[in-house]
Design an enzyme around this catalytic site. Structure first.
Site, PDB file in Angstrom:
ATOM      1  N   ALA A  71      40.844 -19.937  26.005  1.00 45.13           N
ATOM      2  CA  ALA A  71      41.142 -18.523  26.272  1.00 45.13           C
ATOM      3  C   ALA A  71      42.124 -17.970  25.240  1.00 45.13           C
ATOM      4  CB  ALA A  71      41.691 -18.360  27.686  1.00 45.13           C
ATOM      5  N   ALA A  74      40.190 -17.442  22.050  1.00 43.84           N
ATOM      6  CA  ALA A  74      39.320 -16.269  22.195  1.00 43.84           C
ATOM      7  C   ALA A  74      40.112 -14.969  22.122  1.00 43.84           C
ATOM      8  CB  ALA A  74      38.545 -16.355  23.521  1.00 43.84           C
ATOM      9  N   GLU A  75      41.227 -14.890  22.856  1.00 40.20           N
ATOM     10  CA  GLU A  75      41.999 -13.651  22.850  1.00 40.20           C
ATOM     11  C   GLU A  75      42.625 -13.389  21.487  1.00 40.20           C
ATOM     12  OE1 GLU A  75      44.984 -10.898  25.438  1.00 40.20           O
ATOM     13  OE2 GLU A  75      44.213 -12.755  26.308  1.00 40.20           O
ATOM     14  N   THR A  76      43.048 -14.430  20.806  1.00 37.92           N
ATOM     15  CA  THR A  76      43.615 -14.269  19.466  1.00 37.92           C
ATOM     16  C   THR A  76      42.581 -13.679  18.520  1.00 37.92           C
ATOM     17  OG1 THR A  76      45.150 -16.118  19.797  1.00 37.92           O
ATOM     18  CG2 THR A  76      44.659 -15.496  17.519  1.00 37.92           C
ATOM     19  N   SER A  79      41.501 -10.090  19.531  1.00 33.03           N
ATOM     20  CA  SER A  79      42.594  -9.146  19.290  1.00 33.03           C
ATOM     21  C   SER A  79      42.736  -8.819  17.812  1.00 33.03           C
ATOM     22  CB  SER A  79      43.916  -9.706  19.816  1.00 33.03           C
ATOM     23  OG  SER A  79      43.896  -9.805  21.208  1.00 33.03           O
TER      24      SER A  79
END
Length: 158
Positions: A71, A74-76, A79
């Protein structure tokens, strides 16, 4: 961990930031958490962001890649794509993250690739596919970011 590596940016993105007096490659990082997890951004553009993360050091007690680590990767990546889409006048703030974990990984590197699903004026949504070294899908994720104007008086405040 912590060693310098270069991120491949499209020339037009480098030129946009250079015109503002910002050296994007020297400013750019995956953040403190990304550094702690040894995330490496290899390629960054509004239409595709690619990064890697080692499994070692990012596992749960059974020795498998931690779902939370996937997660974070993925968020890095999502973003970064949203930030580059928003440009230098906006900040990308994650508002929704969904991850489906398909298989366990015990060693090696995982690679994440973020591609846009929607790039609008106020939101950006990216699909992030994380694969193992055999190119098998480990995780499918989707991130939606709110694009907020930067307040020049208080750039870090809500």
């Amino acid at each position: 961990m912590g060693e310098q590596h270069s991120v491949k940016f499209p020339q037009e993105v480098l030129d946009e930031y250079a015109a503002l007096g910002i050296d994007l490659p020297s400013l750019f990082s995956a953040g403190h958490l990304g550094e702690r997890m040894d995330i490496r951004i290899l390629e960054a553009a509004p239409d595709k962001v690619v990064g890697t993360m080692p499994v070692e050091g990012n596992t749960q007690p059974y020795g498998l890649l931690h779902g939370g680590a996937s997660a974070v990767l993925a968020e890095t990546l999502g973003s970064v794509g949203a930030m580059l889409h928003g440009g230098h006048t906006r900040i990308a703030v994650g508002v929704d993250l969904n991850c489906t974990h398909h298989r366990g990984v015990r060693s090696g590197l995982v690679t994440g690739t973020a591609t846009p699903v929607h790039r609008g004026r106020s939101t950006a949504t990216y699909e992030i596919v994380i694969t193992d070294e055999a190119d098998r899908r480990v995780c499918s994720a989707r991130l939606t970011c709110l694009l907020r104007d930067i307040d020049p008086q208080h750039p870090g405040n809500d």
